[in-house]
Design an enzyme around this catalytic site. Structure first.
Site, PDB file in Angstrom:
ATOM      1  N   CYS A 119       0.968  -1.163   0.033  1.00 14.46           N
ATOM      2  CA  CYS A 119      -0.033   0.050  -0.038  1.00 14.46           C
ATOM      3  C   CYS A 119       0.921   1.103  -0.062  1.00 14.46           C
ATOM      4  CB  CYS A 119      -1.061  -0.011   1.058  1.00 14.46           C
ATOM      5  SG  CYS A 119      -2.046  -1.395   1.315  1.00 14.46           S
ATOM      6  N   HIS A 261      -3.337   7.168   2.105  1.00 17.89           N
ATOM      7  CA  HIS A 261      -3.819   5.650   1.707  1.00 17.89           C
ATOM      8  C   HIS A 261      -5.212   5.457   2.081  1.00 17.89           C
ATOM      9  CE1 HIS A 261      -4.050   1.797   0.808  1.00 17.89           C
ATOM     10  NE2 HIS A 261      -3.806   1.303   2.201  1.00 17.89           N
ATOM     11  N   ASN A 291     -10.184  -0.504  -0.160  1.00  9.44           N
ATOM     12  CA  ASN A 291      -8.841  -0.156  -0.202  1.00  9.44           C
ATOM     13  C   ASN A 291      -8.187  -1.159  -1.384  1.00  9.44           C
ATOM     14  OD1 ASN A 291      -5.810  -0.580   0.354  1.00  9.44           O
ATOM     15  ND2 ASN A 291      -6.150  -1.250   2.427  1.00  9.44           N
TER      16      ASN A 291
END
Ligand code: UT7
Length: 335
Positions: A119, A261, A291
């Site tokens: 990520c 993020h 996500n």
């Protein structure tokens, strides 16, 4: 790469693009598969739905579409692109997917390679590309974040499967000798805490002949200790952003947008509170996409640019964090 070609000092942001697959998996639909509810997922994460790439759409396809949109916004001739970095943990080919994107784009003068940092991948790739530009090796770069975590999620694990989705985003950057819009950056990793979030090698033992064993290639589904990852994010992200503000002589009041993020709305809110950045400056599209790993930051930036939220010369504080563990932050000025 042939050494220093350009005498450039800084980076300019020229374009953004994104792509998400058509298939929508709502919370309601997930609750047909595991014991969960729309209310639980929304309250604990802020997510309502996510996109799932099915047959005929992989990381290369998504990354290509996102890159194409970013190059179109930058108004570049494709042959002038020097560098393509694809941040992904789910390549369509473990040997690398970026050259396939280069080929699909027809960017024959570019060198293209993958970078894996989960990520944090997009942020690390953006910083890597900007260093090539500032060093004078390349003039025009496209940085892509694309992931297809749906292929590696354990769809029977309600503690993790509700979080993830597929997508891609891309940013086009150019070297300039007039200014530097990558104002500063910080990067960190801590392998000691790596077991909190893994997509591990399977360790399937097999034999070639008697007494010569080998491990057959393949990966187990994502394993996550959600609570530990949560604690890590709400602690480390404010620390690294505060450090970045200090080293760049910026304060959080000067930030127009906080682009984190997109992991969990509660993480976004907590980081914003710790930095005293008001909610209206914290960009979020978690509700629609969940996500998407390396894709979240460029996907969010692209959406905000196309919706006229992020404008020319706006200051963006951004931070990526996740598996590794890895985390980082950058302060950029759009334009
Ligand atoms: O890029 C980084 C990727 N990872 C992350 O960002 C993960 C960060 N962590 C999180 O976002 C949160 O930890 C989660 C959303 C994953 C979980 O939220 P939580 O508030 O930490 O829940 P929990 O794990 O403490 O579980 C609370 C309860 C448990 O039940 P009991 O033991 O209290 O009876 C779980 O079994 O909620 C239960 N639970 C669920 N219930 C309904 C866990 N997942 C679900 C679910 N639906 N999907």
């Amino acid at each position: 790469m042939e050494g220093i070609k350009f005498n450039k000092i800084g980076v300019s942001f020229k374009g953004s693009g994104s792509y998400v697959p058509d298939q929508i998996l709502t919370n309601q639909k997930i609750s047909q598969k595991v014991d969960t509810s729309d209310e639980w997922i929304k309250t604990r994460t802020g997510i309502s739905e996510r996109r799932i790439s099915g047959l005929g759409c992989n990381v290369t396809d998504m990354g290509y579409e996102a890159a194409l949109n970013a190059i179109a916004m930058a108004n570049w001739d494709i042959k002038t692109v020097d560098l393509i970095i694809l941040a992904t943990s789910t390549p369509h080919d473990l040997f690398g997917s970026a050259p396939s994107i280069q080929h699909k784009l027809g960017a024959y003068n570019a060198v293209a390679f993958d970078l894996t940092a989960a990520c944090s991948g997009f942020l690390f790739a953006l910083i890597t590309a900007s260093q090539f530009l500032k060093g004078g090796s390349f003039k025009r770069a496209v940085v892509i974040g694309a992931d297809q975590l749906s292929s590696f999620v354990d769809w029977n694990d309600r503690r993790s499967c509700i979080l993830f989705g597929d997508g891609a985003g891309a940013i086009a950057i150019e070297a300039t000798n007039e200014f530097d819009n990558v104002i500063g950056f910080e990067m960190k990793t801590d392998g000691e805490r790596g077991s909190f979030l893994n997509l591990p090698f399977k360790n399937d033992k097999d034999s070639i002949i008697d007494n010569i064993d080998f491990l057959r290639g393949g990966f187990s589904p994502i394993q996550m200790n959600g609570q530990e990852v949560y604690k890590f994010a709400v602690k480390e992200v404010p620390i690294i952003l505060k450090k970045l503000f200090k080293t760049t002589n910026y304060s959080s009041e000067r930030v127009d947008w906080l682009v984190l993020h997109q992991a969990n709305q509660r993480i976004l809110d907590s980081v914003g509170d710790k930095l005293k950045i008001p909610r209206e400056k914290i960009l979020s599209n978690l509700e629609k996409y969940g996500n998407t790993s390396a894709a979240t930051i460029p996907l969010m930036i692209d959406e905000a640019i196309r919706n006229n939220k992020i404008k020319q010369h706006d200051i963006i504080a951004t931070s990526g964090f996740g598996a590794g563990l890895s985390w980082g932050a950058a302060l950029i000025k759009w334009g």
